[in-house]
Scaffold this motif. Structure first.
Motif, PDB file in Angstrom:
ATOM      1  N   VAL A  24       0.856  -1.180   0.000  1.00 55.04           N
ATOM      2  CA  VAL A  24       0.000   0.000   0.000  1.00 55.04           C
ATOM      3  C   VAL A  24       0.894   1.232   0.000  1.00 55.04           C
ATOM      4  CG1 VAL A  24      -1.716   1.321   1.287  1.00 55.04           C
ATOM      5  CG2 VAL A  24      -1.864  -1.171   1.225  1.00 55.04           C
ATOM      6  N   VAL A  25       0.636   2.123  -0.958  1.00 57.65           N
ATOM      7  CA  VAL A  25       1.407   3.362  -1.081  1.00 57.65           C
ATOM      8  C   VAL A  25       0.431   4.507  -1.318  1.00 57.65           C
ATOM      9  CG1 VAL A  25       3.161   4.573  -2.449  1.00 57.65           C
ATOM     10  CG2 VAL A  25       3.373   2.125  -2.070  1.00 57.65           C
ATOM     11  N   ILE A  26       0.695   5.627  -0.662  1.00 56.84           N
ATOM     12  CA  ILE A  26      -0.057   6.854  -0.951  1.00 56.84           C
ATOM     13  C   ILE A  26       0.881   7.773  -1.715  1.00 56.84           C
ATOM     14  CG2 ILE A  26      -1.231   8.874   0.002  1.00 56.84           C
ATOM     15  CD1 ILE A  26      -2.037   7.132   2.399  1.00 56.84           C
ATOM     16  N   LYS A  27       0.484   8.083  -2.947  1.00 59.34           N
ATOM     17  CA  LYS A  27       1.315   8.909  -3.812  1.00 59.34           C
ATOM     18  C   LYS A  27       0.413   9.827  -4.613  1.00 59.34           C
ATOM     19  CE  LYS A  27       4.882   8.517  -7.316  1.00 59.34           C
ATOM     20  NZ  LYS A  27       5.658   7.622  -8.167  1.00 59.34           N
ATOM     21  N   ASP A  28       0.705  11.108  -4.587  1.00 62.69           N
ATOM     22  CA  ASP A  28      -0.067  12.107  -5.332  1.00 62.69           C
ATOM     23  C   ASP A  28      -1.562  12.005  -5.015  1.00 62.69           C
ATOM     24  OD1 ASP A  28       2.296  12.959  -6.598  1.00 62.69           O
ATOM     25  OD2 ASP A  28       2.037  11.489  -8.205  1.00 62.69           O
ATOM     26  N   ASP A  29      -1.893  11.896  -3.734  1.00 63.79           N
ATOM     27  CA  ASP A  29      -3.279  11.798  -3.262  1.00 63.79           C
ATOM     28  C   ASP A  29      -4.012  10.570  -3.798  1.00 63.79           C
ATOM     29  OD1 ASP A  29      -2.958  14.095  -1.765  1.00 63.79           O
ATOM     30  OD2 ASP A  29      -3.760  15.395  -3.314  1.00 63.79           O
ATOM     31  N   LYS A  30      -3.274   9.531  -4.160  1.00 72.38           N
ATOM     32  CA  LYS A  30      -3.861   8.277  -4.610  1.00 72.38           C
ATOM     33  C   LYS A  30      -3.419   7.175  -3.651  1.00 72.38           C
ATOM     34  CE  LYS A  30      -3.526   9.637  -9.423  1.00 72.38           C
ATOM     35  NZ  LYS A  30      -2.797   9.427 -10.680  1.00 72.38           N
ATOM     36  N   VAL A  31      -4.354   6.325  -3.250  1.00 70.14           N
ATOM     37  CA  VAL A  31      -4.022   5.159  -2.442  1.00 70.14           C
ATOM     38  C   VAL A  31      -3.885   3.990  -3.405  1.00 70.14           C
ATOM     39  CG1 VAL A  31      -4.748   3.630  -0.584  1.00 70.14           C
ATOM     40  CG2 VAL A  31      -5.309   6.056  -0.471  1.00 70.14           C
ATOM     41  N   LEU A  32      -2.669   3.483  -3.522  1.00 68.19           N
ATOM     42  CA  LEU A  32      -2.373   2.415  -4.460  1.00 68.19           C
ATOM     43  C   LEU A  32      -2.182   1.102  -3.714  1.00 68.19           C
ATOM     44  CD1 LEU A  32       0.297   4.339  -6.560  1.00 68.19           C
ATOM     45  CD2 LEU A  32      -2.128   4.084  -7.088  1.00 68.19           C
ATOM     46  N   LEU A  33      -2.878   0.068  -4.154  1.00 67.96           N
ATOM     47  CA  LEU A  33      -2.728  -1.275  -3.628  1.00 67.96           C
ATOM     48  C   LEU A  33      -2.096  -2.122  -4.715  1.00 67.96           C
ATOM     49  CD1 LEU A  33      -3.266  -3.497  -1.515  1.00 67.96           C
ATOM     50  CD2 LEU A  33      -5.525  -3.781  -2.547  1.00 67.96           C
ATOM     51  N   ASP A  34      -0.854  -2.525  -4.490  1.00 66.75           N
ATOM     52  CA  ASP A  34      -0.091  -3.282  -5.485  1.00 66.75           C
ATOM     53  C   ASP A  34      -0.094  -2.579  -6.835  1.00 66.75           C
ATOM     54  OD1 ASP A  34       0.506  -5.249  -3.587  1.00 66.75           O
ATOM     55  OD2 ASP A  34      -1.310  -6.383  -4.048  1.00 66.75           O
ATOM     56  N   GLY A  35       0.013  -1.246  -6.810  1.00 65.29           N
ATOM     57  CA  GLY A  35       0.096  -0.448  -8.036  1.00 65.29           C
ATOM     58  C   GLY A  35      -1.232   0.001  -8.610  1.00 65.29           C
ATOM     59  N   ILE A  44      -5.362  16.854   5.075  1.00 67.18           N
ATOM     60  CA  ILE A  44      -5.859  18.154   5.485  1.00 67.18           C
ATOM     61  C   ILE A  44      -4.791  18.874   6.307  1.00 67.18           C
ATOM     62  CG2 ILE A  44      -7.650  19.300   6.862  1.00 67.18           C
ATOM     63  CD1 ILE A  44      -9.205  16.527   5.806  1.00 67.18           C
ATOM     64  N   ASN A  45      -4.160  18.163   7.227  1.00 65.85           N
ATOM     65  CA  ASN A  45      -2.981  18.622   7.955  1.00 65.85           C
ATOM     66  C   ASN A  45      -2.281  17.378   8.486  1.00 65.85           C
ATOM     67  OD1 ASN A  45      -4.224  17.950  10.509  1.00 65.85           O
ATOM     68  ND2 ASN A  45      -5.357  19.859  10.364  1.00 65.85           N
ATOM     69  N   SER A  46      -1.239  17.524   9.281  1.00 66.01           N
ATOM     70  CA  SER A  46      -0.480  16.348   9.718  1.00 66.01           C
ATOM     71  C   SER A  46      -1.284  15.421  10.615  1.00 66.01           C
ATOM     72  CB  SER A  46       0.808  16.775  10.429  1.00 66.01           C
ATOM     73  OG  SER A  46       0.485  17.491  11.608  1.00 66.01           O
ATOM     74  N   GLY A  47      -2.378  15.900  11.163  1.00 71.61           N
ATOM     75  CA  GLY A  47      -3.187  15.077  12.045  1.00 71.61           C
ATOM     76  C   GLY A  47      -4.554  14.722  11.498  1.00 71.61           C
ATOM     77  N   GLN A  48      -4.776  14.982  10.215  1.00 73.29           N
ATOM     78  CA  GLN A  48      -6.106  14.694   9.666  1.00 73.29           C
ATOM     79  C   GLN A  48      -6.000  14.300   8.190  1.00 73.29           C
ATOM     80  OE1 GLN A  48      -8.958  17.713  10.567  1.00 73.29           O
ATOM     81  NE2 GLN A  48     -10.572  16.749   9.389  1.00 73.29           N
ATOM     82  N   TYR A  49      -6.624  13.187   7.864  1.00 73.38           N
ATOM     83  CA  TYR A  49      -6.682  12.677   6.487  1.00 73.38           C
ATOM     84  C   TYR A  49      -8.119  12.316   6.167  1.00 73.38           C
ATOM     85  CZ  TYR A  49      -1.853  11.936   4.884  1.00 73.38           C
ATOM     86  OH  TYR A  49      -0.584  12.098   4.418  1.00 73.38           O
ATOM     87  N   ILE A 101       6.113   8.226  13.608  1.00 77.48           N
ATOM     88  CA  ILE A 101       6.325   9.513  14.268  1.00 77.48           C
ATOM     89  C   ILE A 101       6.652  10.637  13.299  1.00 77.48           C
ATOM     90  CG2 ILE A 101       7.782  10.730  15.935  1.00 77.48           C
ATOM     91  CD1 ILE A 101       8.076   8.015  17.369  1.00 77.48           C
ATOM     92  N   PHE A 102       7.495  10.379  12.321  1.00 79.86           N
ATOM     93  CA  PHE A 102       7.992  11.468  11.489  1.00 79.86           C
ATOM     94  C   PHE A 102       7.294  11.604  10.146  1.00 79.86           C
ATOM     95  CE2 PHE A 102      11.588  10.180  14.209  1.00 79.86           C
ATOM     96  CZ  PHE A 102      11.672  11.348  14.950  1.00 79.86           C
ATOM     97  N   ASN A 103       6.385  10.694   9.812  1.00 80.47           N
ATOM     98  CA  ASN A 103       5.806  10.723   8.474  1.00 80.47           C
ATOM     99  C   ASN A 103       4.344  10.302   8.560  1.00 80.47           C
ATOM    100  OD1 ASN A 103       5.140  10.413   5.779  1.00 80.47           O
ATOM    101  ND2 ASN A 103       7.129   9.554   5.223  1.00 80.47           N
ATOM    102  N   SER A 104       3.424  11.267   8.518  1.00 83.36           N
ATOM    103  CA  SER A 104       2.005  10.957   8.641  1.00 83.36           C
ATOM    104  C   SER A 104       1.506  10.133   7.446  1.00 83.36           C
ATOM    105  CB  SER A 104       1.180  12.235   8.786  1.00 83.36           C
ATOM    106  OG  SER A 104       1.279  13.042   7.635  1.00 83.36           O
TER     107      SER A 104
END
Length: 149
Positions: A24-35, A44-49, A101-104
């Protein structure tokens, strides 16, 4: 058992784990599952998606970090998973499933993996209503109702 047999067994078990795990990867506001894109994500901010369906762009899940109005005291921090279309809210202090911790963004990738593993979200990015309720029973700690203000 000999050392060679133990090492071979360990490598075999490890390879099965990698083979059956989903990427699972989030890239360019896309959630990709196995590509393959299964959801849209908005930071929205570091504490909200927020997460949206691919079919009709409907917001199905909102993640929100709450510091319980005590920014320097972290023992009362919790997060909210609000399954909007199911009208179900889950509050938990157990950050072990999503902590990064360092990467939301990495934390949200772990969240999606967790939801896939629990079958709350299927491989097409659709919610399973029955599994949302089971997920709530398993993990909801109902924090706001237990908190005095």
């Amino acid at each position: 058992m000999t050392t060679k047999k133990l090492i071979s067994l360990f490598l075999l078990i490890t390879s099965f784990n990698f083979y059956f795990s989903q990427d699972v990867v989030i890239k360019d506001d896309k959630v990709l599952l196995d590509g393959k894109q299964i959801l849209k994500a908005e930071k929205i901010n570091s504490g909200q998606y927020s997460f949206y369906t691919m079919k009709d762009d409907e917001e199905i899940l909102m993640y929100k970090f709450m510091d319980n109005e005590t920014p320097r005291y972290m023992d009362d921090d919790f997060y909210i998973l609000n399954f909007l279309t199911e009208k179900t809210k889950i509050e938990s202090t157990d950050f072990s499933k999503i902590a990064n911790i360092f990467n939301s963004k990495k934390g949200m990738e772990k969240l999606v993996k967790w939801l896939l593993k629990e079958r709350v979200i299927n491989n097409e990015g659709e919610l399973n209503s029955d599994r949302v309720q089971i997920f709530k029973e398993k993990y909801d700690q109902n924090i706001t109702e237990r908190t005095f203000r």
